[in-house]
Design a protein around this motif. Structure first.
Motif, PDB file in Angstrom:
ATOM      1  N   CYS A   1      -5.681   4.311  -2.859  1.00  0.00           N
ATOM      2  CA  CYS A   1      -4.950   4.004  -1.625  1.00  0.00           C
ATOM      3  C   CYS A   1      -5.755   4.321  -0.365  1.00  0.00           C
ATOM      4  O   CYS A   1      -5.323   3.969   0.735  1.00  0.00           O
ATOM      5  CB  CYS A   1      -3.634   4.772  -1.592  1.00  0.00           C
ATOM      6  SG  CYS A   1      -2.455   4.265  -2.855  1.00  0.00           S
ATOM      7  N   LEU A  20       0.828  -1.205   0.000  1.00  0.00           N
ATOM      8  CA  LEU A  20       0.000   0.000   0.000  1.00  0.00           C
ATOM      9  C   LEU A  20       0.868   1.263   0.000  1.00  0.00           C
ATOM     10  O   LEU A  20       0.669   2.175  -0.798  1.00  0.00           O
ATOM     11  CB  LEU A  20      -0.940   0.013   1.201  1.00  0.00           C
ATOM     12  CG  LEU A  20      -1.789   1.269   1.370  1.00  0.00           C
ATOM     13  CD1 LEU A  20      -2.779   1.406   0.220  1.00  0.00           C
ATOM     14  CD2 LEU A  20      -2.504   1.249   2.705  1.00  0.00           C
ATOM     15  N   TYR A  40       1.311   3.963  -2.949  1.00  0.00           N
ATOM     16  CA  TYR A  40       1.003   5.376  -2.716  1.00  0.00           C
ATOM     17  C   TYR A  40       2.141   6.262  -3.217  1.00  0.00           C
ATOM     18  O   TYR A  40       1.925   7.223  -3.952  1.00  0.00           O
ATOM     19  CB  TYR A  40       0.740   5.621  -1.235  1.00  0.00           C
ATOM     20  CG  TYR A  40       0.566   7.079  -0.891  1.00  0.00           C
ATOM     21  CD1 TYR A  40      -0.625   7.739  -1.186  1.00  0.00           C
ATOM     22  CD2 TYR A  40       1.586   7.796  -0.288  1.00  0.00           C
ATOM     23  CE1 TYR A  40      -0.786   9.086  -0.888  1.00  0.00           C
ATOM     24  CE2 TYR A  40       1.437   9.133   0.013  1.00  0.00           C
ATOM     25  CZ  TYR A  40       0.251   9.779  -0.284  1.00  0.00           C
ATOM     26  OH  TYR A  40       0.097  11.110   0.009  1.00  0.00           O
TER      27      TYR A  40
END
Length: 71
Positions: free
Chosen positions: A38, A19, A23
């Protein structure tokens, strides 16, 4: 400190890593759709000394404002 870290499974750490990497990749590429992906729709962003921002649209405007005219 190590005890607190053991709360998360290796799969949790892997998902978190993916994640965060996604991002930063999206920010580097100024990819608004990838940045939006995200976050959850009900994201709450907090900034030191400012009122919290609630919702994905408010978050996107804050994150991308310096870079993109419209999100």
């Amino acid at each position: 400190m190590a005890a607190a870290l053991s709360v998360f499974s290796p799969a949790d750490w892997s998902a978190l890593h993916q994640l965060v990497a996604g991002y930063f990749h999206a920010i580097d590429g100024l990819d608004a759709d990838a940045i939006r992906a995200c976050f959850t729709p009900e994201v709450v962003l907090t900034h030191h000394g400012r009122a919290p921002l609630t919702g994905i649209d408010a978050a996107m405007n804050t994150i991308l404002w310096p870079f993109i005219e419209s999100v």
